[in-house]
Scaffold this active site. Structure first.
Site, mmCIF file in Angstrom:
data_model
loop_
_atom_site.group_PDB
_atom_site.id
_atom_site.type_symbol
_atom_site.label_atom_id
_atom_site.label_comp_id
_atom_site.label_asym_id
_atom_site.label_seq_id
_atom_site.Cartn_x
_atom_site.Cartn_y
_atom_site.Cartn_z
ATOM 1 C CD GLU A 231 -2.959 -0.974 -0.010
ATOM 2 O OE1 GLU A 231 -3.218 0.157 -0.484
ATOM 3 O OE2 GLU A 231 -3.462 -2.018 -0.453
ATOM 4 C CG ASN B 100 -0.846 5.307 -0.989
ATOM 5 O OD1 ASN B 100 -1.674 4.885 -1.770
ATOM 6 N ND2 ASN B 100 -1.113 5.518 0.288
ATOM 7 N NE ARG C 188 -5.023 3.354 -7.044
ATOM 8 C CZ ARG C 188 -4.339 2.252 -7.315
ATOM 9 N NH1 ARG C 188 -4.372 1.740 -8.525
ATOM 10 N NH2 ARG C 188 -3.644 1.657 -6.404
#
Length: 158
Positions: free
Chosen positions: A50, A54, A108
């Site tokens: 994650e 990002n 997203r």
């Protein structure tokens, strides 16, 4: 520096989505020497995925850049830093809200920070617009042997 931490690794790679798996696997290999549980290892890998995603998608807008990972093992804690020199986060509090995404056109989910927070014990986000972002995550490590001993002690007490 000796004595502050038991082990350390540093990794740098281009901000390509194909490198997300490389980052996840590399950190997993680094922490696997700790004899941690499969659940903890899975949590760490997911949080890394994650944070790196990002950096690539939001920090660099899929442009070329460098993502850095610093990982340190202390006596009972793993500390991981994910660093980029991308565009930074304008409103960290908003970005950390579940379902918020700055890229709705990419479909997203907006759950990156929520997932990191649920799988790690501590998460700190530092960011300056135009300079980049550093995410520091910490997880207390219980070794598999300690968990087995706790279960055996619980049985004896019951």
């Amino acid at each position: 520096m000796r004595g502050l931490y038991d082990n350390e690794m540093k990794l740098e790679f281009k901000s390509k989505t194909s490198n997300e798996a490389f980052a996840r696997i590399t950190v997993a290999a680094f922490v696997s020497s700790l004899d941690i549980t499969i659940d903890d290892l899975s949590d760490i890998k997911t949080a890394i995925s994650e944070a790196v995603t990002n950096s690539i998608i939001h920090g660099y807008d899929s442009e070329d850049g460098i993502v850095k990972i610093n990982a340190r093992i202390f006596a009972d804690t793993l500390e991981i830093e994910i660093i980029d020199n991308g565009k930074g986060i304008e409103d960290i509090e908003l970005a950390r809200k579940p379902l918020y995404t700055s890229k709705p056109e990419l479909e997203r989910s907006g759950m990156g920070f929520t997932i990191m927070e649920s799988f790690m014990d501590e998460i700190k986000v530092q960011s300056l617009v135009g300079l980049g972002t550093k995410i520091t995550m910490k997880k207390k490590i219980k070794k598999a042997i300690e968990i087995q001993q706790e279960k055996e002690n619980d049985k004896l007490e019951a």
